[in-house]
Design a protein around this motif. Structure first.
Motif, PDB file in Angstrom:
ATOM      1  N   GLY A 125       0.791  -1.215   0.000  1.00 37.95           N
ATOM      2  CA  GLY A 125       0.000   0.000   0.000  1.00 37.95           C
ATOM      3  C   GLY A 125       0.826   1.270   0.000  1.00 37.95           C
ATOM      4  O   GLY A 125       2.059   1.267  -0.004  1.00 37.95           O
ATOM      5  N   TYR A 164      -1.770  -6.453   5.656  1.00 38.30           N
ATOM      6  CA  TYR A 164      -2.872  -5.524   5.480  1.00 38.30           C
ATOM      7  C   TYR A 164      -2.643  -4.207   6.213  1.00 38.30           C
ATOM      8  O   TYR A 164      -3.159  -3.168   5.791  1.00 38.30           O
ATOM      9  CB  TYR A 164      -4.171  -6.159   5.994  1.00 38.30           C
ATOM     10  CG  TYR A 164      -4.462  -7.495   5.373  1.00 38.30           C
ATOM     11  CD1 TYR A 164      -5.014  -7.590   4.101  1.00 38.30           C
ATOM     12  CD2 TYR A 164      -4.169  -8.684   6.052  1.00 38.30           C
ATOM     13  CE1 TYR A 164      -5.263  -8.825   3.527  1.00 38.30           C
ATOM     14  CE2 TYR A 164      -4.430  -9.915   5.475  1.00 38.30           C
ATOM     15  CZ  TYR A 164      -4.968  -9.980   4.210  1.00 38.30           C
ATOM     16  OH  TYR A 164      -5.204 -11.192   3.638  1.00 38.30           O
ATOM     17  N   MET A 165      -1.919  -4.253   7.312  1.00 33.90           N
ATOM     18  CA  MET A 165      -1.704  -3.083   8.163  1.00 33.90           C
ATOM     19  C   MET A 165      -0.217  -2.956   8.438  1.00 33.90           C
ATOM     20  O   MET A 165       0.343  -3.783   9.162  1.00 33.90           O
ATOM     21  CB  MET A 165      -2.482  -3.234   9.472  1.00 33.90           C
ATOM     22  CG  MET A 165      -3.956  -3.520   9.273  1.00 33.90           C
ATOM     23  SD  MET A 165      -4.844  -3.559  10.848  1.00 33.90           S
ATOM     24  CE  MET A 165      -6.477  -4.045  10.290  1.00 33.90           C
ATOM     25  N   THR A 169      -8.924  -2.395   2.492  1.00 29.31           N
ATOM     26  CA  THR A 169      -7.692  -1.730   2.052  1.00 29.31           C
ATOM     27  C   THR A 169      -7.737  -1.432   0.557  1.00 29.31           C
ATOM     28  O   THR A 169      -7.114  -0.463   0.098  1.00 29.31           O
ATOM     29  CB  THR A 169      -6.459  -2.576   2.391  1.00 29.31           C
ATOM     30  OG1 THR A 169      -6.613  -3.901   1.863  1.00 29.31           O
ATOM     31  CG2 THR A 169      -6.259  -2.664   3.897  1.00 29.31           C
TER      32      THR A 169
END
Length: 725
Positions: free
Chosen positions: A320, A538-539, A513
């Motif tokens: 991300g 994801y985080m 996300t």
């Protein structure tokens, strides 16, 4: 294939002789197919220029048929090997005997994603190569594909297993581990992380003895108690020297890592989903993919193993926009107000935060439903109109007049019995019909194995995130799973619920996300209760502990650094006396501890004195200067808080032209001799200038002779030293 044929310089195969040689820059891994079809583990260690003759490791291996004596890649149950099996299946006839034998192999450039699971990845197929070994049981038709990925620039082997029922009858998996490795020898120490709530990530080291050491969780999450990580190390290994074999499991639920030393002094390590209360039904044609294990090798001690994990997880597990961006400096209102706040109070804190240079304001628990304590409203993701009569959108606008970004706390995996959601859907929680529903923190756990539950939470949170204009979400989970059953699943599949819960969580996070790529998600589970590689996918950062005491945090952050990069560790300055332990620690020391991770504040900024505000302003400005180095630099542990009165670590830039050194001394001692700190990771022939004193010192002197530590006054003292070429 000819022995000289290579594939991208990462995997050599000799099909005629039945061996596979995987090698990265500094390590090799070798597999040999036994004449009876069993994949054997031959070697894992420092890079070999050519494959080892298997006879050198296993004399008369071709004639050895006693599976209990053979080092295997994926051992089975019930046919002569009495050690821990990697898998076990229950067939329709009631037998549990299967015998996987080698069928074929596949090679391809790059690495494929795992269906429904977090995993390391490549951005170019040239970065890695993957070998798949296909095994099959002739009697049942059970087919298993063992996957091995080797990276060119990381000394890791990535392993997983994929099950397929190619038979005509249903079978049930009772155990489905991701990897197994047999070491020829039992002379190892085990290094792992244990703890409890507010006491996470204590480093443990013990000698392996005959029998089994098990690192596991049965709590439905990776847990505060034991992290999904184990390292086998040579007895003399330390931070800088010695062989280390690391196993890190990319999964967020029940897991087990076993290290078994048998009577012949061999050591077997198996890693995977915990077989306790687990089974998985496979109808003909159905598949099960296991999570992956990241196996890291180092011959330069624990420090190099850690940096391997850091580099890989920072760049090829985290994803991300925020993977490579600077993370914002935040203030969180939790320890400032707890549940007692209104919009005016929150804006007051944000106003001071903006004056001090803080970039993000985070509204924690208590903003939704009728939540004035922890006994109500989880699941009702609408504003608490008594506290926020004009709603989140109005509050976000007020906050952003002072601080650029607005963030929000949520706990979406939970449901309060006192909530509209529970009153409307009492069967949406994990439960066993007719039995007591165990409450912890006055809450139950939503059944994420059910698609309708995941869909509801996705829509509810999406509405909140849009309305509140959030750019940060703190995702909390405050209890383990009990009564692990699902009203949405037939009786013979109830033991699938715990794993399906995790798969549902991963699906939800993937959807959120993807829909909100601009949001920085921070993982939390009562602090570090789910600090694992699966969540990092994801985080990109995790709240390390609900314990914000700076001195306690030295151990927690040091322990987590065995596997996890500093840029993944959330760390805040809190008020004194500390709310967890009552300790009074200097603001400078609290700042230095928190600046060693993702930096923030967890206190009421409006109560600071003018002198304290100047210190905070300096800390914020300093962290902004050093943030890229802390969040993306190479990390070196210098002094352990588990071994003495002092703790030290440092960050070094990729080009070795910049370094940031932190030193902490817990208790003052009388008449102590002057101390020197030997640094690591510098370039020996570079001349470094110390920012504060302007002194110029060579890299070799700093590393081999040491850096003089000036006298520090009082308990809980610290210092930070910036070096530049």
């Amino acid at each position: 294939m000819d022995i000289t044929e290579t594939w991208n310089e990462l995997i050599d195969v000799n099909e005629k002789e039945g061996w596979f040689h995987l090698h990265s820059k500094n390590s090799s891994y070798m597999i040999q197919i036994h004449p009876l079809g069993y994949p054997l583990h031959v070697y894992w260690g420092a890079r070999l220029q050519a494959p080892i003759e298997v006879q050198a490791i296993l004399p008369n291996f071709a004639n050895e048929t006693n599976l209990d004596r053979l080092p295997q890649e994926y051992p089975q149950y019930g046919s002569g090997d009495f050690r821990n099996p990697a898998y076990q299946a229950l067939l329709e006839d009631g037998s549990r005997i299967t015998e996987l034998t080698y069928q074929t192999f596949r090679l391809y450039n790059g690495k494929q994603p795992l269906s429904g699971l977090p995993a390391t990845y490549v951005e170019s197929d040239s970065e890695a190569m993957t070998l798949e070994l296909e095994l099959e049981d002739a009697y049942s038709g059970l087919n298993v594909v063992l996957s091995y990925t080797v990276f060119a620039e990381f000394d890791v082997i990535i392993r997983s297993a994929r099950f397929l029922n190619k038979g005509v009858k249903t079978l049930k998996l009772l155990r489905a581990h991701s990897a197994s490795v047999d070491f020829q020898g039992g002379e190892y120490d085990a290094v792992y992380l244990s703890g409890a709530w507010t006491r996470e990530a204590t480093i443990r080291r013990s000698r392996l003895n005959p029998g089994t050491l098990r690192i596991e969780s049965r709590r439905g999450m990776s847990s505060h108690q034991l992290n999904p990580f184990l390292a086998l190390v040579s007895p003399a290994a330390n931070e800088q020297y010695g062989e280390v074999y690391g196993f890190s499991f990319v999964y967020s639920g029940n897991f087990s890592i076993d290290a078994e030393v048998d009577s012949m002094n061999t050591t077997r390590v198996t890693v995977g989903i915990n077989s306790f209360d687990f089974s998985w039904k496979l109808l003909p044609g159905e598949k099960l993919q296991t999570p992956e294990v990241v196996m890291a090798y180092s011959r330069e001690g624990l420090g190099e193993m850690s940096r391997t994990y850091h580099r890989l997880y920072r760049t090829r597990l985290c994803r991300g926009a925020y993977r490579d961006q600077n993370r914002p400096i935040l203030v969180n209102n939790w320890e400032a107000t707890y549940f007692q706040f209104d919009a005016d109070k929150l804006e007051e804190i944000a106003k001071v935060g903006g004056e001090l240079g803080i970039e993000l304001f985070v509204l924690d628990d208590g903003w939704f439903g009728k939540r004035d304590d922890d006994k109500t409203s989880l699941g009702d993701w609408v504003e608490h109109r008594d506290k926020l009569p004009l709603g989140l959108k109005d509050l976000a606008n007020r906050i952003q007049k002072h601080v650029p970004q607005f963030g929000l706390w949520v706990e979406p995996e939970m449901i309060s019995p006192d909530s509209n959601l529970y009153r409307n859907h009492p069967d949406w929680c994990l439960h066993a019909e007719g039995r007591r529903r165990t409450e912890a923190r006055t809450q139950l756990v939503l059944d994420y194995s059910r698609q309708e539950v995941v869909d509801y939470i996705f829509e509810a949170l999406s509405d909140v995130f849009i309305r509140a204009q959030v750019t940060y979400v703190k995702w909390d989970m405050n209890r383990g799973l009990t009564e692990i059953g699902s009203a949405g699943r037939e009786p013979e599949r109830q033991q699938e619920t715990a794993h399906r819960y995790v798969l549902g969580l991963y699906q939800l996070l993937e959807r959120l996300t993807a829909r909100f790529p601009h949001i920085l998600f921070e993982n939390c589970a009562s602090g570090g209760g789910r600090f694992d590689p699966g969540m990092l996918y994801y985080m990109p950062q995790t709240w390390a502990s609900d314990n914000t005491d700076a001195i306690e945090r030295l151990k927690i952050q040091y322990g987590l650094s065995l596997v996890y990069p500093a840029g993944s560790i959330g760390a805040h300055v809190s008020a004194v006396p500390n709310h967890q332990v009552g300790r009074i620690t200097p603001l400078m020391t609290r700042g230095h501890a928190a600046m060693s991770g993702n930096f923030g504040y967890e206190l009421d900024l409006t109560k600071l004195t003018d002198e304290e505000k100047e210190i905070v302003r300096f800390q914020v400005e300093s962290y902004k200067r050093h943030r890229p180095l802390v969040q993306r630099g190479e990390f070196y542990r210098l002094l352990s808080p588990f071994e003495g009165n002092s703790t030290s670590w440092m960050f070094v830039s990729d080009d070795r032209k910049e370094a940031l050194v932190f030193y902490f001394r817990v208790l003052a001692e009388a008449n102590m001799p002057s101390a020197k700190l030997k640094l690591q990771g510098l370039q020996p022939d570079y001349i470094y200038q110390l920012a504060d004193t302007k002194e110029k010192v060579s890299g070799d002197r700093l590393m081999y002779a040491g850096l003089a530590i000036p006298g520090l006054k009082g308990d809980f003292a610290s210092m930070c030293i910036h070096l530049m070429v």
